[in-house]
Enzyme design. Structure first.
Site, mmCIF file in Angstrom:
data_model
loop_
_atom_site.group_PDB
_atom_site.id
_atom_site.type_symbol
_atom_site.label_atom_id
_atom_site.label_comp_id
_atom_site.label_asym_id
_atom_site.label_seq_id
_atom_site.Cartn_x
_atom_site.Cartn_y
_atom_site.Cartn_z
ATOM 1 N N ASN A 1 0.867 -1.187 0.000
ATOM 2 C CA ASN A 1 0.000 0.000 0.000
ATOM 3 C C ASN A 1 0.902 1.236 0.000
ATOM 4 O O ASN A 1 1.529 1.538 1.006
ATOM 5 C CB ASN A 1 -0.901 -0.038 1.251
ATOM 6 C CG ASN A 1 -1.722 1.226 1.401
ATOM 7 O OD1 ASN A 1 -1.796 2.059 0.489
ATOM 8 N ND2 ASN A 1 -2.348 1.384 2.568
ATOM 9 N N TRP A 2 0.956 1.907 -1.138
ATOM 10 C CA TRP A 2 1.866 3.061 -1.253
ATOM 11 C C TRP A 2 1.329 4.296 -0.528
ATOM 12 O O TRP A 2 2.035 5.280 -0.392
ATOM 13 C CB TRP A 2 2.107 3.393 -2.733
ATOM 14 C CG TRP A 2 2.822 2.314 -3.496
ATOM 15 C CD1 TRP A 2 3.310 1.129 -3.005
ATOM 16 C CD2 TRP A 2 3.141 2.324 -4.900
ATOM 17 N NE1 TRP A 2 3.894 0.407 -4.021
ATOM 18 C CE2 TRP A 2 3.811 1.118 -5.190
ATOM 19 C CE3 TRP A 2 2.923 3.238 -5.938
ATOM 20 C CZ2 TRP A 2 4.266 0.804 -6.475
ATOM 21 C CZ3 TRP A 2 3.361 2.918 -7.216
ATOM 22 C CH2 TRP A 2 4.035 1.714 -7.471
ATOM 23 N N LYS A 3 0.067 4.254 -0.134
ATOM 24 C CA LYS A 3 -0.576 5.405 0.530
ATOM 25 C C LYS A 3 -0.406 6.647 -0.350
ATOM 26 O O LYS A 3 -0.399 6.525 -1.576
ATOM 27 C CB LYS A 3 -0.037 5.579 1.953
ATOM 28 C CG LYS A 3 -0.134 4.275 2.754
ATOM 29 C CD LYS A 3 0.064 4.447 4.227
ATOM 30 C CE LYS A 3 -0.091 3.090 4.911
ATOM 31 N NZ LYS A 3 -0.007 3.150 6.363
ATOM 32 N N HIS B 1 -9.478 1.100 4.972
ATOM 33 C CA HIS B 1 -8.166 1.221 5.622
ATOM 34 C C HIS B 1 -8.327 2.100 6.863
ATOM 35 O O HIS B 1 -9.125 3.042 6.858
ATOM 36 C CB HIS B 1 -7.141 1.834 4.653
ATOM 37 C CG HIS B 1 -5.751 1.766 5.205
ATOM 38 N ND1 HIS B 1 -5.281 2.687 6.106
ATOM 39 C CD2 HIS B 1 -4.755 0.859 5.026
ATOM 40 C CE1 HIS B 1 -4.037 2.348 6.454
ATOM 41 N NE2 HIS B 1 -3.703 1.250 5.802
ATOM 42 N N GLU C 1 -6.729 4.439 8.001
ATOM 43 C CA GLU C 1 -6.544 5.877 7.778
ATOM 44 C C GLU C 1 -7.805 6.502 7.181
ATOM 45 O O GLU C 1 -8.097 7.678 7.412
ATOM 46 C CB GLU C 1 -5.304 6.109 6.905
ATOM 47 C CG GLU C 1 -4.028 5.872 7.723
ATOM 48 C CD GLU C 1 -2.852 5.315 6.951
ATOM 49 O OE1 GLU C 1 -2.816 5.436 5.718
ATOM 50 O OE2 GLU C 1 -1.956 4.737 7.605
ATOM 51 N N GLU D 1 -5.163 -5.073 10.482
ATOM 52 C CA GLU D 1 -4.104 -4.079 10.692
ATOM 53 C C GLU D 1 -4.360 -3.337 12.001
ATOM 54 O O GLU D 1 -5.161 -2.394 12.034
ATOM 55 C CB GLU D 1 -4.102 -3.061 9.550
ATOM 56 C CG GLU D 1 -3.813 -3.655 8.191
ATOM 57 C CD GLU D 1 -3.224 -2.621 7.235
ATOM 58 O OE1 GLU D 1 -2.099 -2.839 6.785
ATOM 59 O OE2 GLU D 1 -3.886 -1.600 6.967
ATOM 60 N N GLY E 1 2.925 2.136 10.872
ATOM 61 C CA GLY E 1 3.868 3.242 10.739
ATOM 62 C C GLY E 1 4.592 3.582 12.031
ATOM 63 O O GLY E 1 5.241 4.615 12.154
ATOM 64 N N SER F 1 3.849 -2.325 10.140
ATOM 65 C CA SER F 1 5.309 -2.338 10.306
ATOM 66 C C SER F 1 5.968 -3.643 9.841
ATOM 67 O O SER F 1 6.948 -4.099 10.438
ATOM 68 C CB SER F 1 5.693 -2.020 11.751
ATOM 69 O OG SER F 1 5.228 -0.729 12.116
ATOM 70 N N GLY G 1 3.046 -1.138 4.257
ATOM 71 C CA GLY G 1 3.024 0.288 3.955
ATOM 72 C C GLY G 1 4.424 0.775 3.601
ATOM 73 O O GLY G 1 4.921 0.562 2.487
ATOM 74 N N GLY G 2 5.091 1.407 4.577
ATOM 75 C CA GLY G 2 6.395 2.039 4.361
ATOM 76 C C GLY G 2 7.400 1.187 3.595
ATOM 77 O O GLY G 2 8.049 1.670 2.656
HETATM 78 O O1 13P Z 1 -1.136 0.632 6.901
HETATM 79 C C1 13P Z 1 -0.359 -0.212 6.506
HETATM 80 C C2 13P Z 1 -0.589 -0.898 5.213
HETATM 81 O O2 13P Z 1 -1.876 -0.648 4.729
HETATM 82 C C3 13P Z 1 0.859 -0.563 7.260
HETATM 83 O O3 13P Z 1 1.758 0.480 7.150
HETATM 84 P P1 13P Z 1 3.281 0.305 7.665
HETATM 85 O O4 13P Z 1 3.780 -0.964 7.030
HETATM 86 O O5 13P Z 1 3.987 1.530 7.170
HETATM 87 O O6 13P Z 1 3.208 0.188 9.153
#
Ligand code: 13P
Length: 271
Positions: free
Chosen positions: A18-20, A110, A112, A182, A188, A228, A249-250
Site C-alpha cells: 500500500n503506497w498510501k 483502511h 486511515e 491491521e 507506521g 510495520s 506500507g512504508g
Molecule cells: O497501513 C499499513 C498498510 O496498509 C501498514 O503500514 P506500515 O507498514 O507503514 O506500518
C-alpha cells in the site's frame, strides 16, 4: 505457516504493498519497474506467491500501461472507491473506472480512511458491495487502536468491524474476499504485533467468517496482517497458520526491501 513447514500453503499467499499518498505517477512507474526487475532476476514464482501494489489513483493508468506493455505478473488495485457507480459525487472514483484500468483489487476501510474520513462500517459495507458490482476483489481492512488493545477488547472490536463491513454481502461474494487485519497501533510506528497476536486475530476473523457464512468459505478467504512489516520480520508472521499474506506500507516504497518481503520463503531459515 499459511502453510506449513512442508512448503505447501493452504491458500496462495498475497504480498501487497500500500503506497498510501506516496509516489507520483513518474516515481510510481520507476518503483514498479525496479520491483519487477528484482523479482524477475530472483526468478520469483508469481503463481506461488502473489504480488499486488496499491498506488495512488493518479498512478493507475501508468501502472496499467506498464504491466500490460511488459506483461508483468504483478497485480494492482486502488486504495479506495466510491460506494456510488456514477453521478454528482465530486472527487469520488467509481469502481467502474478502476475495473476499466485493470485493477484486480481495491482496499476498503483502511484505518486511515476510517479515522481521517470518518468511514463507518455501514458505509464500508456499501463500498464492499460496489467493489463486487465492478468485479474488483475488496481487501477489507479491520483492526483496533491502542486503547482497545490495552482494554483487552480487541478481538470483539475487530470482529464487530468485520460483521458491520460485510452487512448484506452474500456467501458467494464472500468466497473471494480478502481481509487485512491491521492493528492501528502497529501502523507506521515500527511496533509490530507479535506473530502470536497476528495469528490470534487472523484465526478469530476466519472463525467469524465461518459463523457468518460457512466453513468452506472461511477456509478460502485470505486473511492478511499489516503493520510495520519488513523483510526482517515477515517470515515469522507468515509462519502462522491463519496468516495468508501481508499488507505492507512504508517498506513497500523500497523496491529491494519489498522484493525481499515477497521472497519471504528464502529467508525463513536466516530470520
Ligand atoms: O497501513 C499499513 C498498510 O496498509 C501498514 O503500514 P506500515 O507498514 O507503514 O506500518
Amino acid at each position: 505457516m499459511t502453510s506449513s513447514t512442508n512448503g505447501t500453503f493452504d491458500r496462495k499467499p498475497l504480498i501487497a504493498g500500500n503506497w498510501k499518498m506516496n509516489m507520483d505517477h513518474v516515481q510510481g512507474i520507476t518503483l514498479l519497474q525496479k520491483l519487477a526487475w528484482t523479482l524477475a532476476d530472483a526468478e520469483h514464482d508469481f503463481a506461488r506467491v502473489e504480488v499486488a501494489v496499491f498506488p495512488p489513483f493518479t498512478d493507475l493508468r501508468g501502472v496499467q500501461t506498464l504491466t500490460m506493455g511488459d506483461d508483468l505478473p504483478v497485480r494492482y488495485g486502488a486504495q479506495d472507491l466510491s460506494a456510488q457507480d456514477s453521478g454528482a459525487y465530486t472527487g469520488e472514483i467509481s469502481g467502474q473506472f478502476l475495473s476499466r484500468l485493470g485493477c484486480s483489487y481495491v482496499l476498503v476501510g483502511h484505518s486511515e480512511r476510517r479515522a481521517l474520513h470518518g468511514e463507518s462500517d455501514a458505509l464500508l459495507a456499501t463500498k464492499v458491495a460496489a467493489a463486487y458490482r465492478h468485479e474488483l476483489t475488496p481487501v477489507l481492512c479491520v483492526g483496533e487502536g491502542l486503547e482497545i488493545r490495552q482494554a483487552g477488547t480487541h478481538v470483539q472490536y475487530t470482529l464487530e468491524q468485520l460483521r458491520g463491513s460485510l452487512e448484506g454481502i452474500t456467501a458467494e461474494q464472500a468466497a473471494t474476499l480478502v481481509v487485512a487485519y491491521e492493528p492501528v497501533w502497529a501502523i507506521g510506528t515500527g511496533e509490530v504485533a507479535g506473530p502470536d497476536d497476528a495469528q490470534e486475530l487472523c484465526a478469530a476473523i476466519r472463525t467469524e467468517l465461518g459463523l457468518l457464512y460457512d466453513a468452506d468459505i472461511a477456509s478460502k478467504v485470505r486473511v492478511l496482517y499489516g503493520g510495520s512489516v519488513k523483510a526482517s520480520n515477515v517470515a515469522q508472521i507468515l509462519a502462522q497458520r491463519d496468516v495468508d499474506g501481508v499488507l505492507v506500507g512504508g517498506a513497500s516504497l523500497d523496491a529491494a526491501e519489498f522484493a525481499n518481503i515477497v521472497r519471504f520463503e528464502h529467508h525463513l531459515v536466516t530470520d
